[in-house]
Write a protein that holds these residues in place. Structure first.
Motif, PDB file in Angstrom:
ATOM      1  N   ARG A  12      -1.762 -35.869 -17.355  1.00 24.73           N
ATOM      2  CA  ARG A  12      -1.698 -34.509 -17.855  1.00 24.73           C
ATOM      3  C   ARG A  12      -0.850 -34.484 -19.112  1.00 24.73           C
ATOM      4  O   ARG A  12       0.282 -34.012 -19.111  1.00 24.73           O
ATOM      5  N   SER A  89     -13.063 -35.231 -16.058  1.00 23.95           N
ATOM      6  CA  SER A  89     -12.019 -34.203 -15.962  1.00 23.95           C
ATOM      7  C   SER A  89     -11.310 -34.271 -14.617  1.00 23.95           C
ATOM      8  O   SER A  89     -10.085 -34.125 -14.533  1.00 23.95           O
ATOM      9  N   GLN A  90     -12.071 -34.509 -13.553  1.00 24.41           N
ATOM     10  CA  GLN A  90     -11.485 -34.615 -12.222  1.00 24.41           C
ATOM     11  C   GLN A  90     -10.550 -35.818 -12.140  1.00 24.41           C
ATOM     12  O   GLN A  90      -9.428 -35.714 -11.630  1.00 24.41           O
ATOM     13  N   GLU A  93      -7.348 -35.186 -14.047  1.00 28.22           N
ATOM     14  CA  GLU A  93      -6.407 -34.276 -13.400  1.00 28.22           C
ATOM     15  C   GLU A  93      -5.775 -34.901 -12.155  1.00 28.22           C
ATOM     16  O   GLU A  93      -4.597 -34.667 -11.865  1.00 28.22           O
ATOM     17  N   GLU A  94      -6.555 -35.682 -11.411  1.00 31.84           N
ATOM     18  CA  GLU A  94      -6.096 -36.156 -10.112  1.00 31.84           C
ATOM     19  C   GLU A  94      -5.605 -37.597 -10.132  1.00 31.84           C
ATOM     20  O   GLU A  94      -4.881 -38.010  -9.222  1.00 31.84           O
ATOM     21  N   ARG A 313     -12.131 -28.232 -15.695  1.00 32.58           N
ATOM     22  CA  ARG A 313     -10.705 -28.216 -15.361  1.00 32.58           C
ATOM     23  C   ARG A 313     -10.351 -27.008 -14.498  1.00 32.58           C
ATOM     24  O   ARG A 313      -9.567 -27.123 -13.549  1.00 32.58           O
ATOM     25  N   THR A 316     -11.516 -27.634 -10.959  1.00 37.48           N
ATOM     26  CA  THR A 316     -10.643 -28.608 -10.291  1.00 37.48           C
ATOM     27  C   THR A 316      -9.337 -27.964  -9.841  1.00 37.48           C
ATOM     28  O   THR A 316      -8.815 -28.276  -8.769  1.00 37.48           O
ATOM     29  N   SER A 317      -8.828 -27.029 -10.645  1.00 31.88           N
ATOM     30  CA  SER A 317      -7.570 -26.349 -10.285  1.00 31.88           C
ATOM     31  C   SER A 317      -7.767 -25.280  -9.229  1.00 31.88           C
ATOM     32  O   SER A 317      -6.786 -24.761  -8.679  1.00 31.88           O
TER      33      SER A 317
END
Length: 530
Positions: A12, A89-90, A93-94, A313, A316-317
Motif C-alpha cells: 500500500r 488489485s486484490q 491490497e492483500e 479497490r 476489495t475494501s
C-alpha cells in the motif's frame, strides 16, 4: 494466497498523483492523451484515405489490420485486462511486494507463451483466417491473396500489443494512466511514416503499411517497459499454469472473452458480411467507425480505464456505498458527454467525413456512403460507452458470468438485425444492427446492476436529464440552422471546410454547455467520489 504473501507487508504505497487527484482528473488526463492519439489517428486516416480511398487494396489492408486488432481488443485490452486488473488489485491490497512480482512474472510468461503459439499458427494459416473473416474475398483471387500476404506481416502485432497492454494494466493499477494512454500515438506515427516515406516507392503501397503496423508493435512495447521497471515490477517471465493467481485470472478471463468484447465481435461480423457487398463497403464502415471511435476512445475508454482499478479497490475494501456512488457518477458523466457527441456525429456526418477524408482517392461518393454508416453508428454511441462502464461494475466484483449471458443475447440480436437490415440498407444496415444490439446489451447490464442492488441511483437524476435535454435541443438547433447542405461541403477546399466545421463544433458545444450552466448545473453536481 501463498505464505510469502502472509509474511510480507501489504503493498500500500502512498497514493500516486493520479490516484490522489481523483477519478475526474485521472479521466481528464487519459482523455487528453487519448485525444492526442485520436488526432494523430485522424491525420493517419486522412493520409490513408488519400493514398487508398475505397479501393480493393484498401479493403484488403483493413481486413489484415482489423483481424489482429480485433483479437487485441478481445484478448489483451478486453478479456485479459478485465480479469487481470481486479486480481492484481486484490493481490496488491492483500499481499506483499514479492507476491505481486510473482503474479506479474507468471501471468506475463503465460500470456507471452500463449500469444507466441497463436501468432505462429495464424501466420501459417493466414489464408484460412481471411476466409473466415472476409469470405467475400474468395471470389476475388487478387484481393484474397493480398489480404493473406498482409496478414502474415500484421498478425505478430497481436503478440506485441498484447504484452504492451499487459504492461499498461500494471501501470493503470498503480495510477500511471497517462503512459498507456499516450502509447497508441506511436502506432499512428509509424503508419504515417510508412504511408508518406515508404509506400510511394513500392509496387503495392499497402505492403509498407503492413510493415508499419509491425514496427509500431515493437515501439509501443519498448516504450512502456522502462516505466514498469521503475515500479520494480518488470517481470522475469515464467510459465504459470499451476500458479494460483494465474488460475484465478484464467477463470475470470475465459467467460470475459464474450462479455467485454461483444462490440468488437459485432464490428467483425460487419466486416464479414460487408465483404459480400460492393467494393468500398468495408472501407466506408472503417472510416465511419473511426469517427465514431473518436469520442468513444477519448471519453468512453478513458473513463472505463480509470474506473476499473478504482472499483476493484473499492470492492476489495468492502465499501458498497462508495462502489455504487462511483458507478452512478460514471453514468452521469457518460450521459453528459456521450449524448452531445452522438448528436454531433449524426448531424455533422458529411461535413466531418468530407473535411477529414475527401482528398485524393477518397471521392464524393465515398463521403456519402460512409456518412450513412456513420449516422447509424451515432445512434449507438451513447450505449457503446455505457457498455464499457456498466460492464466494469461486474468485472470489478469478478462476476464474469452475468455479462457473458447478456453478451450472448446481444450477439444473437445483432445477427438477426444484420440479416434483416443488410438487404435494404447495405453497409449502413450492418452499422445500424451493431447500434441496436448495443442498446440491448447496455439495457440488460443496467438492469442487472440495479436489480442486484450493486448500483442504486442517487438523487437528482430527473433534474439532470431535463437539463441535458434542454442543452441538446439548443445544440441541435444551432447545428441544423448553420450547417450548409452536403453539396457545399463536397465542393469546398480543405481550408473552408475546416474553418466552417470548427465553427459549427465550437458553436454547438458552447450552446450546449451554456444552457447547462443557465439551467443550474455546477461542478459540484459532477464531482467524482473520492
Amino acid at each position: 494466497m501463498q505464505s510469502s504473501q502472509q509474511q510480507s507487508q501489504p503493498v500500500r504505497p502512498p497514493a500516486s498523483k493520479a490516484e490522489s487527484k481523483g477519478l475526474l482528473s485521472s479521466t481528464l488526463l487519459v482523455s487528453s492523451m487519448t485525444m492526442l492519439s485520436r488526432v494523430m489517428g485522424f491525420a493517419r486516416d486522412i493520409i490513408l484515405a488519400r493514398l487508398l480511398g475505397g479501393s480493393p487494396a484498401a479493403d484488403a489492408f483493413f481486413v489484415a489490420f482489423k483481424i489482429p486488432n480485433f483479437m487485441r481488443r478481445l484478448f489483451a485490452e478486453g478479456a485479459f485486462s478485465q480479469a487481470f486488473v481486479p486480481v492484481l488489485s486484490q493481490w496488491r491490497e492483500e499481499g506483499g511486494k514479492a507476491a505481486v512480482r510473482d503474479l506479474v512474472a507468471h501471468s506475463g510468461g503465460t500470456l507471452a507463451l500463449i500469444l507466441f503459439v497463436v501468432n505462429l499458427i495464424a501466420v501459417i494459416a493466414a489464408p484460412l483466417l481471411v476466409t473466415v473473416f472476409a469470405p467475400g474475398f474468395i471470389d476475388q483471387p487478387e484481393k484474397f491473396e493480398l489480404a493473406g500476404q498482409l496478414l502474415r506481416v500484421t498478425f505478430p502485432y497481436l503478440m506485441l500489443i498484447s504484452l504492451t497492454a499487459f504492461c499498461g494494466a500494471i501501470l493503470n493499477t498503480w495510477g500511471k494512466f497517462g503512459i498507456p494512454a499516450f502509447t497508441p500515438v506511436l502506432l499512428n506515427i509509424s503508419l504515417i511514416i510508412a504511408a508518406l516515406v515508404f509506400a510511394p516507392g513500392m509496387e503495392q503501397p499497402v505492403v509498407a503499411l503492413a510493415w508499419g503496423v509491425f514496427v509500431a508493435g515493437i515501439a509501443q512495447l519498448l516504450f512502456q517497459l522502462p516505466f514498469v521497471w521503475k515500479l520494480g515490477l518488470l517481470p522475469k517471465l515464467k510459465w504459470g499454469g499451476q500458479h494460483k493467481g494465474v488460475k484465478q485470472i484464467l477463470t475470470l478471463m475465459i467467460p470475459a472473452l464474450f462479455g467485454v468484447s461483444v462490440g468488437q465481435i459485432n464490428l467483425l461480423l460487419d466486416t464479414l458480411l460487408a465483404s459480400f457487398l460492393q467494393d468500398g463497403s468495408i472501407s466506408w464502415l472503417y472510416f465511419s467507425d473511426r469517427l465514431m471511435e473518436f469520442p468513444l476512445g477519448v471519453f468512453g475508454v478513458a473513463l472505463a480505464t480509470v474506473v476499473l482499478p478504482h472499483l476493484s479497490r473499492t470492492h476489495t475494501s468492502g465499501d458498497t456505498v462508495k462502489f455504487s456512488a462511483s458507478i452512478d457518477w460514471s453514468l452521469r458523466m457518460v450521459f453528459l458527454i456521450g449524448l452531445p457527441a452522438a448528436l454531433g456525429l449524426g448531424l455533422l456526418a458529411e461535413p466531418m467525413l468530407a473535411t477529414l477524408f475527401q482528398y485524393g482517392a477518397f471521392t464524393d461518393h465515398d463521403v456519402l456512403m460512409a456518412a450513412r454508416s456513420l449516422r447509424a453508428y451515432s445512434l449507438g454511441l451513447l450505449v457503446f460507452i455505457l457498455v464499457k462502464v456498466l460492464a466494469n461494475g461486474f468485472y470489478a466484483r469478478q462476476d464474469m458470468k452475468t455479462p457473458v449471458r447478456i453478451a450472448i443475447i446481444a450477439m444473437v440480436v445483432n445477427m438477426a438485425f444484420n440479416l434483416a437490415l443488410i438487404f435494404p440498407l447495405q453497409h449502413a444496415g450492418l452499422a445500424l444492427a451493431t447500434s441496436l444490439s448495443a442498446i440491448v446489451n447496455a439495457g440488460l447490464l443496467w438492469h442487472g446492476l440495479a436489480k442486484s442492488g450493486v448500483w442504486k441511483a442517487a438523487a437528482g437524476w430527473g433534474v439532470f436529464i431535463l437539463r441535458l435535454l434542454l442543452a441538446l435541443f439548443t445544440m441541435g438547433f444551432i447545428l441544423l440552422w448553420f450547417t450548409p447542405e452536403s453539396g457545399w461541403w463536397l465542393a469546398q477546399n480543405a481550408l473552408n471546410r475546416g474553418l466552417w466545421l470548427t465553427g459549427l463544433i465550437g458553436g454547438g458545444a458552447l450552446g450546449y454547455f451554456c444552457v447547462l450552466l443557465i439551467s443550474g448545473l455546477r461542478v459540484r453536481h459532477i464531482r467524482a467520489p473520492m
